[in-house]
Design a protein around this motif. Structure first.
Motif, PDB file in Angstrom:
ATOM      1  N   TRP A   1       0.822  -1.212   0.000  1.00  0.00           N
ATOM      2  CA  TRP A   1       0.000   0.000   0.000  1.00  0.00           C
ATOM      3  C   TRP A   1       0.855   1.260   0.000  1.00  0.00           C
ATOM      4  CZ3 TRP A   1      -1.150   4.192   3.228  1.00  0.00           C
ATOM      5  CH2 TRP A   1      -2.325   4.876   2.907  1.00  0.00           C
ATOM      6  N   VAL A   2       1.929   1.266   0.790  1.00  0.00           N
ATOM      7  CA  VAL A   2       2.795   2.442   0.885  1.00  0.00           C
ATOM      8  C   VAL A   2       3.498   2.726  -0.437  1.00  0.00           C
ATOM      9  CG1 VAL A   2       4.936   3.299   1.929  1.00  0.00           C
ATOM     10  CG2 VAL A   2       3.152   2.364   3.385  1.00  0.00           C
ATOM     11  N   THR A   3       3.951   1.675  -1.111  1.00  0.00           N
ATOM     12  CA  THR A   3       4.708   1.871  -2.353  1.00  0.00           C
ATOM     13  C   THR A   3       3.821   1.930  -3.587  1.00  0.00           C
ATOM     14  OG1 THR A   3       4.999  -0.517  -2.637  1.00  0.00           O
ATOM     15  CG2 THR A   3       6.698   0.662  -1.390  1.00  0.00           C
ATOM     16  N   GLY A   4       2.587   1.422  -3.471  1.00  0.00           N
ATOM     17  CA  GLY A   4       1.740   1.347  -4.651  1.00  0.00           C
ATOM     18  C   GLY A   4       2.183   0.278  -5.614  1.00  0.00           C
ATOM     19  N   LYS A   5       2.973  -0.666  -5.121  1.00  0.00           N
ATOM     20  CA  LYS A   5       3.482  -1.745  -5.964  1.00  0.00           C
ATOM     21  C   LYS A   5       3.175  -3.092  -5.307  1.00  0.00           C
ATOM     22  CE  LYS A   5       7.419   1.051  -7.523  1.00  0.00           C
ATOM     23  NZ  LYS A   5       8.904   1.143  -7.538  1.00  0.00           N
TER      24      LYS A   5
ATOM     25  N   LEU B   1      11.727   2.047   3.520  1.00  0.00           N
ATOM     26  CA  LEU B   1      10.380   1.501   3.396  1.00  0.00           C
ATOM     27  C   LEU B   1       9.941   0.885   4.723  1.00  0.00           C
ATOM     28  CD1 LEU B   1       7.839   0.675   1.911  1.00  0.00           C
ATOM     29  CD2 LEU B   1       9.063  -1.317   0.998  1.00  0.00           C
ATOM     30  N   ALA B   2      10.819   0.146   5.366  1.00  0.00           N
ATOM     31  CA  ALA B   2      10.475  -0.457   6.653  1.00  0.00           C
ATOM     32  C   ALA B   2      10.081   0.611   7.672  1.00  0.00           C
ATOM     33  CB  ALA B   2      11.643  -1.286   7.173  1.00  0.00           C
ATOM     34  N   SER B   3      10.814   1.734   7.676  1.00  0.00           N
ATOM     35  CA  SER B   3      10.503   2.833   8.605  1.00  0.00           C
ATOM     36  C   SER B   3       9.156   3.460   8.279  1.00  0.00           C
ATOM     37  CB  SER B   3      11.602   3.895   8.548  1.00  0.00           C
ATOM     38  OG  SER B   3      12.838   3.375   8.992  1.00  0.00           O
ATOM     39  N   SER B   4       8.845   3.603   6.993  1.00  0.00           N
ATOM     40  CA  SER B   4       7.565   4.177   6.587  1.00  0.00           C
ATOM     41  C   SER B   4       6.400   3.287   7.032  1.00  0.00           C
ATOM     42  CB  SER B   4       7.528   4.374   5.066  1.00  0.00           C
ATOM     43  OG  SER B   4       8.494   5.308   4.653  1.00  0.00           O
ATOM     44  N   ILE B   5       6.586   1.983   6.909  1.00  0.00           N
ATOM     45  CA  ILE B   5       5.546   1.044   7.350  1.00  0.00           C
ATOM     46  C   ILE B   5       5.358   1.150   8.862  1.00  0.00           C
ATOM     47  CG2 ILE B   5       4.922  -1.396   7.544  1.00  0.00           C
ATOM     48  CD1 ILE B   5       6.576  -1.829   4.955  1.00  0.00           C
TER      49      ILE B   5
END
Length: 343
Positions: A35-39, A184-188
């Motif tokens: 969801w965060v990456t849109g991929k 990415l891990a931090s954003s999640i």
């Protein structure tokens, strides 16, 4: 572990009365990466053995996507989700199935007590692994070839095991960080309002009574008094009085069961609490010292450094530097909010 260029496909083998929290912590983390990456970085499916309807520990029944007999053959990893405490499954066909997956070079993982099935099948021999603290002794005693730790999770080559609960999220964040970067891990983690990403070196917090058994109620009571009086520490004499033993007897209890003296154990409790406040709150160093029972800032700083090898201020500055080094640009979110739960 190299960054993945194609979507990774994970299967979750649900055992009867599996931990709902451990399972959901794992799949929510994968879903959030998408969801965060849109991929579509990850796709996943659920698998069960013999019966598609599998009850969780909460009583909620899950209808699995596949049975082991018709599970996809192109999975990159299979995570066994077990119950707590461990429920010993004597199914030879299930063991044979999981062994077959190992021969096909599929990575294998255990969530909560899922590690037990892997160990029973001989698939953790020579590997570092962990399990929920209630089953640590079982794993150590029954499977001598497995290197058992009390860490939150262990990633050893193609074996991924965790203690269950929210530790499943920490393990998945670790894998995502290795595969797609810690940004990415931090954003999640931020999306989950998680204060910090715990590492594989973080230990499970095993309750004292579980460590020493039920035969030392006076010791447990003494430690509970210490934990309830961090800001205004009690003397060893006071603790002994409230527990109803002599000071000498109290010291013998700590020495024989915890290999330390009451004053040292108490000090470590206060310092560990101080570390938590320094790394996870905005309290000033002086405020932290007072909250942990230290009468002066210099005494607090000296004692803290003697235990952790770093002063409270240096600890705080390290946290600030990590925050400043975080990328300023956040990962772009997909405006279409694509549904990527499963392929």
């Amino acid at each position: 572990m190299q960054a993945s260029k194609k979507p990774l496909k994970y299967g979750f083998l649900l055992l009867p009365h599996y931990s709902m929290l451990g399972f959901s912590s794992a799949i929510e983390t994968l879903h959030m990466a998408n969801w965060v990456t849109g991929k579509e970085l990850y796709s996943f499916c659920t698998i069960s053995h013999e019966e598609k309807q599998i009850p969780s520990n909460t009583g909620v029944t899950t209808v699995s996507d596949y049975l082991t007999s018709d599970a996809p053959s192109d999975l990159d990893a299979i995570f066994v989700c077990g119950a707590s405490p461990v429920i010993k499954n004597e199914s030879e066909t299930l063991e044979n199935w999981i062994k077959k997956q190992a021969k096909r070079k599929i990575s294998l993982g255990g969530v909560c007590t899922g590690s037990y099935l892997l160990a029973k099948a001989g698939l953790l021999d020579g590997y570092r692994a962990t399990i929920h603290w209630r089953s640590l002794a079982n794993l150590r005693d029954e499977f001598l070839q497995t290197i058992v730790s009390n860490h939150l999770f262990e990633v050893d080559r193609d074996r991924y095991t965790c203690s269950g609960g929210t530790a499943a999220m920490d393990m998945m964040l670790f894998l995502i960080g290795k595969q797609h970067g810690m940004s990415l891990a931090s954003s999640i983690s931020e999306q989950f309002v998680c204060e910090r990403i715990r590492t594989h070196e973080d230990p499970q917090r095993i309750p004292l009574q579980a460590r020493i058994g039920t035969g030392q109620p006076k010791l447990v009571e003494a430690v509970q008094l210490m934990e309830a009086n961090i800001q205004e520490p009690l003397s060893s004499d006071d603790i002994a009085y409230h527990v109803g033993v002599s000071r000498r007897h109290l010291e013998r209890l700590f020495k024989s069961n915890l290999d330390t003296v009451p004053s040292r154990y108490y000090l470590e409790l206060r310092l560990q609490h101080a570390k938590q406040l320094i790394t996870q709150t905005d309290k000033s160093i002086t405020e932290v010292g007072v909250a942990c029972g230290f009468g002066s800032a210099p005494h607090f700083s000296t004692t803290y450094k003697g235990f952790f090898g770093i002063t409270p201020r240096e600890e705080r500055n390290t946290i600030y530097k990590k925050m400043q080094n975080k990328p300023s640009e956040t990962v772009q979110m997909d405006k279409k909010k694509r549904q990527l739960w499963k392929k």
